[in-house]
Structure formats: C-alpha cells, structure tokens
Enzyme design. Structure first.
Site, mmCIF file in Angstrom:
data_model
loop_
_atom_site.group_PDB
_atom_site.id
_atom_site.type_symbol
_atom_site.label_atom_id
_atom_site.label_comp_id
_atom_site.label_asym_id
_atom_site.label_seq_id
_atom_site.Cartn_x
_atom_site.Cartn_y
_atom_site.Cartn_z
ATOM 1 C CG ASN A 146 -0.154 0.020 2.517
ATOM 2 O OD1 ASN A 146 0.805 -0.574 2.610
ATOM 3 N ND2 ASN A 146 -0.643 0.725 3.573
ATOM 4 C CD GLU A 244 2.062 0.090 10.602
ATOM 5 O OE1 GLU A 244 0.848 -0.129 10.820
ATOM 6 O OE2 GLU A 244 2.520 0.544 9.619
ATOM 7 C CB CYS A 278 -1.925 1.165 8.344
ATOM 8 S SG CYS A 278 -1.237 -0.359 7.623
ATOM 9 C CD GLU A 457 8.432 0.751 11.486
ATOM 10 O OE1 GLU A 457 9.748 0.886 11.087
ATOM 11 O OE2 GLU A 457 7.650 -0.494 10.876
#
Length: 476
Positions: A146, A244, A278, A457
């Site tokens: 994505n 994640e 997300c 992250e």
C-alpha cells in the site's frame, strides 16, 4: 527484472516469475523472480559477509550515504513516482508525495547521525562506566504494497544508520520501485551486500527469511494474522521484532469543530490511496448537533471525487491494488446490504464502463445507520468505504473509539483544547492527531498498541531499536 543480492542482480534459482501488473489497466509492467527459501539464505549470507566492514564505518559516514541517496531520489522523483503509480495504482500526486517522504526520512536519519554518542558515567569509588550502542547484525524487513516507498524508508533509514545490514522483501505486487531505490543507494556509495532485495511471495520468500537463524531482527508491516505468525516464528531463535499491523482508526468530530475543514480531513483521511492505508480514517464519529450538516457536506464532497487511472491529470482516487482486494471490499459492502446492517448514501459498487473495465476500481462509499457489531466497524476495511456514526458527546465517542482490538491511530476535531487533551489521554492508540489525520513526520515515533503491533517506526526510537547497549566498567 532480477533480484538484488550482494549488490548484484540474480535470477531465482528455479527461475519462476511473478508478473507485476498495472492495477488501472491490467497491463503487464514487468516480472520478478518468485524467490524461495534458498534465495533468502543467499541474501542473508550476503548481508552477513558485508556486516563486519559496514559496522566499522562511523555513523556519520553511513549518514552521508543516506544523504546522497536522498539527493538522487529528489532528482529522479518524477520517474520514481510514475513507476510507483504504474505498479500500485495511486494518483501520481500521491506517489510524488510518497517518494518525497522517502527522501525526507533518509535526510532525517542522515541529519541526526552526527549527534549520536555513548554515555560516560562516574561511579565514584567503583570506577567509571561507559555505555555504547552496537548494531544488532543482519536484519530483515517485509513491507506491504500500500505504501511501499514510504515504508521502505522507515526500515532502511534506521537499520543502515545503526550499522546493520538488511534483507528487504517487497510485496509481490509492488517490488519495482523498491528495487530501483535499492540501486540508488548502491549508486550513492552503499557497499555490496549491505542492502539485499529478495522478491517473492510471503509464504515462500518471506517465511524463508523470517526462519533464517542468521537474522537478528525482523521488521514487518502488514496484516495482524501474518504479524502474529512472524512473531511466533521469530521466537524460535529469539529474534527481535517490530510489528506495525492493522488499524481501525477512529475520527471524532465535535460540535465546535470547523465543519468544512473536518469534512476535507475525512475525505482525505479515508479516500487517500483508495483507503488502502493502515492509518486511514475507518470509523467516523460525529457529534449529534452537527451530524446532519456534516454528513450532507461529506456526501457532496465525496461525490465530487474523480476516480480513474493514477496517471490521469485530474484523478483524485485510483484503483485498488488488485482484483482480490476489490473483491474483499465488494463482499463487505454486499454483506452489509444483504443483512441490512446500514444505509449506503453514496457509492457502494465497482465502477463500470469502458474506462474502468480492465482495472480494479471501486466507488468512494459512505454508510450510515450502522448496526452495532457490524464487521464494517469491528474489522479493518482496507478500501474506500467509510461508516459514519453519530454520538451525543465526547465521552461516548472515546468509549466507541476504544471498543476495538486495534490501536494504531485516531484523530479528534475540535476548537477546545481541553477536549483535545482528554481525547489524547484516553484514546488507546499509538498516535493521536488534533484537527488533522494521516500526517506522520519522520521525527515522530509511530506504531500501534494492543492488536496493532509492537515497537516503533521513525524517530530516535526506531534508531535505538536497531542497536543494543554494551557497557564497560573501569575500576581504578
């Protein structure tokens, strides 16, 4: 197109190929090897061979390579963005933003490279102590389709700056821009074997990478189910993990919000990248007093979105990344319609006509009157469908926002800072925005809580997670 292992390109051992197609047209763009366990082993071996000399470089030397790579990416950003749109489907302007975001990440880590140091501790009569950070060794990263460029930056920047070597596995539908970015790092002075790219499907190349005993850490961005499996496999050799995972981000709009600004925020937050993000807005809660006006304006604005080929000059939203992804969205909406779990006020079907017949397009969709417990609210819907619900007050909105197994991001739209602070304090999420959604600067740590993952992250947090402390105690 070939895999990149040890700084050179090689075909998969048995030369089985995966086709990469344009989601807007179905056109074949290129093909890449379907890597297997043996290929993953070769990539880890190459990374291990390069590890010793790479970690001996100073952090500033490593940072300069990242900086040169960022400069080259900016010079080539239009070509890179076009390639990204062709393989992923998103509008060209979104691809340009993503490529520039990748450059931002490399520049951030290059910028902090000169400010990293150890810690000297006076221990009194016990002597003195020194604490330094050492790289972990060979790391692995598995990235999704994505946001393949941005998320590659999230992995590559801190991993390489900390002195580790890396094996990167892109998604099988979007590997091309990742391979090109790896070549740019080569051209910027990255030694052979420091970054290796292995293409293939998750159940073969990905699992082979995770299982390899030579890997010290694996970082994964993707679905919850796959993340749980990776965590289990990684535990066999005590590998560290960053996961994640999915999200079902709530957006809360209060009575005192700027309605027009919040409408724009909802449209961008849900339909950016065709909803395949997300941290997209996946549940929208509007306070009752403004709900009628807000929903009317949201419907009007959603209806103006131009859906088409991402390379088109006026495209607001591109296709879904694959036919399978569009089928998932279609089934979710059809289940809602058949079970009378909500009212579709706009959209609710695939786009038809000559311009759309070869691609995987779906209309931007709004749903109201949602039945409690509907999968449209309880599950992560990875596409352009937005459920809109009304709430009487902030307390109810926070309770509904937290009624989820996910905890990635959330936003509150209000002019009252006390309300904003209450939402920040009480919503279970790794990041909370006020009067915005989606923005994730490289300086800000990002990650989820509960079912949305572990680890972070971005920022100093990510850099620290790719090293470990080592202590020296000197007695006098």
């Amino acid at each position: 197109m070939l895999m990149r292992i040890g700084g050179t390109e090689t075909a998969s051992l048995d030369e089985v190929w995966i086709e990469v197609k344009n989601p807007a047209t179905g056109e074949l763009i290129d093909r890449v090897p379907a890597g297997r366990n043996e290929d993953a082993a070769l990539a880890v071996d190459a990374a291990e061979a390069a590890s010793g000399s790479w970690k001996k470089k100073t952090m500033r030397e490593r940072g300069m390579i990242l900086f040169r790579a960022a400069e080259k990416v900016r010079e080539q950003h239009k070509d890179l963005a076009r390639l990204l749109t062709m393989e992923q489907g998103k509008p060209l302007h979104e691809s340009i933003d993503e490529v520039r975001g990748y450059a931002n990440i490399l520049e951030f880590y290059a910028g902090i490279s000169a400010h990293q140091s150890g810690e000297f501790i006076r221990l009194g009569s016990s002597g003195d102590g020194l604490v330094v950070r050492e790289p972990l060794g060979v790391c692995g990263a598995i990235i999704p389709w994505n946001m393949p460029v941005l998320i590659m930056g999230w992995k590559v920047g801190p991993v390489l700056l900390a002195g580790n070597t890396l094996v990167l596995k892109p998604a099988s539908t979007t590997p091309l821009t990742n391979i090109r970015l790896a070549k740019i790092l080569d051209e910027s002075g990255l030694p052979p074997g420091v970054l290796n790219v292995i293409t293939g499907r998750g159940e073969e190349a990905g699992e082979g990478l995770v299982r390899h005993p030579g890997l010290r850490k694996i970082s994964f961005t993707g679905s919850c189910a796959t993340g749980m499996k990776i965590r289990e496999l990684a535990s066999h050799h005590l590998k560290e993990v960053t996961l994640e995972l999915g999200g079902s981000d709530p957006m809360i709009v209060l009575n005192d919000a700027d309605v027009d600004r919040a409408v724009e925020g909802a449209v961008r937050g849900r339909f950016y990248n065709a909803g395949q993000t997300c941290t997209a807005v996946k549940r929208l809660y509007v306070q009752e007093a403004i709900a009628e006006v807000f929903i009317r304006k949201l419907k009007e604005r959603t209806s103006t979105l131009n859906v088409g080929n991402g390379l088109g000059p006026k495209t607001d939203m591109g296709p879904l990344n694959s036919s399978g992804q569009r089928d998932l969205i279609s089934r979710a909406v059809e289940d809602l319609r058949e079970n009378d779990h909500g009212t579709i006020i706009t959209g609710g079907c695939a786009l038809k006509g000559k311009a759309y017949e070869q691609g995987w397009f779906y209309r931007p969709t709004l749903v109201t009157d949602i039945v409690p417990g509907s999968p449209l609210v309880t599950e992560e819907i990875f596409g352009p469908v937005l459920p809109v619900m009304t709430v009487p007050n902030l307390e109810t909105a926070i309770r509904e926002a937290n009624n989820s197994r996910f905890g990635l991001g959330a936003s509150v739209w209000t002019s009252n800072m006390h309300s904003a602070r209450k939402a920040f304090d009480e919503i279970h999420a790794g990041i909370v925005w006020v009067n915005r959604h989606l923005t994730i600067p490289p300086e800000i740590p990002f990650g989820g809580v509960e079912g949305s993952g572990i680890g972070r992250e971005n920022g100093q947090d990510a850099l620290d997670s790719y090293s470990r402390t080592k202590s020296l105690v000197m007695g006098w």
